[in-house]
Design an enzyme around this catalytic site. Sequence first.
Site, short mmCIF file in Angstrom:
data_model
loop_
_atom_site.label_atom_id
_atom_site.label_comp_id
_atom_site.label_asym_id
_atom_site.label_seq_id
_atom_site.Cartn_x
_atom_site.Cartn_y
_atom_site.Cartn_z
N HIS A 149 4.98 5.96 11.38
CA HIS A 149 4.78 5.87 10.16
C HIS A 149 3.92 7.11 9.61
CE1 HIS A 149 3.23 4.39 6.43
NE2 HIS A 149 3.00 3.06 6.73
N ARG A 189 0.79 -1.21 0.02
CA ARG A 189 0.27 0.00 0.03
C ARG A 189 0.88 1.34 -0.03
NH1 ARG A 189 -2.59 -3.79 1.33
NH2 ARG A 189 -0.88 -4.64 2.56
N THR A 190 1.86 1.37 0.96
CA THR A 190 2.54 2.54 1.06
C THR A 190 3.34 2.81 -0.26
OG1 THR A 190 2.46 2.21 3.35
CG2 THR A 190 4.25 3.94 2.55
N LYS A 224 25.30 -4.36 -1.02
CA LYS A 224 26.90 -4.14 -0.57
C LYS A 224 27.45 -3.51 0.17
CE LYS A 224 26.43 -4.12 -5.93
NZ LYS A 224 26.50 -3.13 -7.16
N ARG A 272 11.25 3.92 3.10
CA ARG A 272 10.85 3.03 4.21
C ARG A 272 12.15 2.30 4.76
NH1 ARG A 272 5.87 -0.70 4.80
NH2 ARG A 272 5.01 1.25 5.49
#
Length: 304
Positions: free
Chosen positions: A129, A51-52, A80, A101
């Site tokens: 959030h 969703r986000t 890496k 995120r």
Amino acid sequence: MRHLMSPLDFTPEELDRLFDLANDIEHNPAKYAHACDGKILATCFYEPSTRTRLSFESAMIRLGGRVLGFSDAASSSASKGESVSDTIRIISCYADICAMRHPKEGAPMVASEKSHIPVINAGDGGHQHPTQTLTDLLTIRSLKGRLHSFTIGLCGDLKFGRTVHSLIGALIRYANVQFVFISPEELRVPDYITELLREKNIPFREVIRLEEVMPDLDLLYMTRVQKERFFNEEDYVRLKDFYILNAAKLELARKDMLVLHPLPRVNEISVEVDEDPRAAYFKQAQYGVYVRMALILTLLESCR
């Protein structure tokens, strides 16, 4: 230039303007169809999201802009060993705004300190959030007509639920909001939150049984028990179905109560509830696109 790390980065007055813009976008989409022509959003998602991430991408595309990025740390140079600070310096060369995120709390804040473009915290561990909180606030304001004078029950994983922590922090700035925390002992809301509420003399209750408080609520905010936050599989299995909202339990609620959920759901809301007019969680997901469109415009404007 502004970033969004927490819902508290915007004053209530600024949030009102942001939500007014989101409502205007909802009702006049053609007016904003080219607002971000030539602009690029980078979506840097170090942990899974549906969703986000997609709502950010949808928001930018609806504004006429373009999107680049990665949806998994394994597909970026993080695999890496590249630091968040170096990644954002590079992203700043390629894009005009970034949504990040990260599983580590504070990572988007670190990125914002090194970035030359606005950074939006799209979720950092169990911490914050903020864009989900903006979505929640817009949903409440649009469907209830106000962000004050109601009782909200927050149910489920209140210990690890970053959406819950962000929402509580945002709502305490509005008058006459009362909280009911509904959770098993193991998933109670953190002490720092209850201490803050006591300090500000904001009414709250902690209960275990959902049925006990259903008649008292104007809003019920359900959350899933998050498997990814547990260190012990046994504990997750024992708690995952502790709360299941079904039609029978909903019969105990007020006729104008709203059911919200940040999604994804697992078993905590029965599908039979979806047809109830009080079920607002899919509308909530749509409001998430409008509020992210408004946020992108607002943060890009801050760069001028």
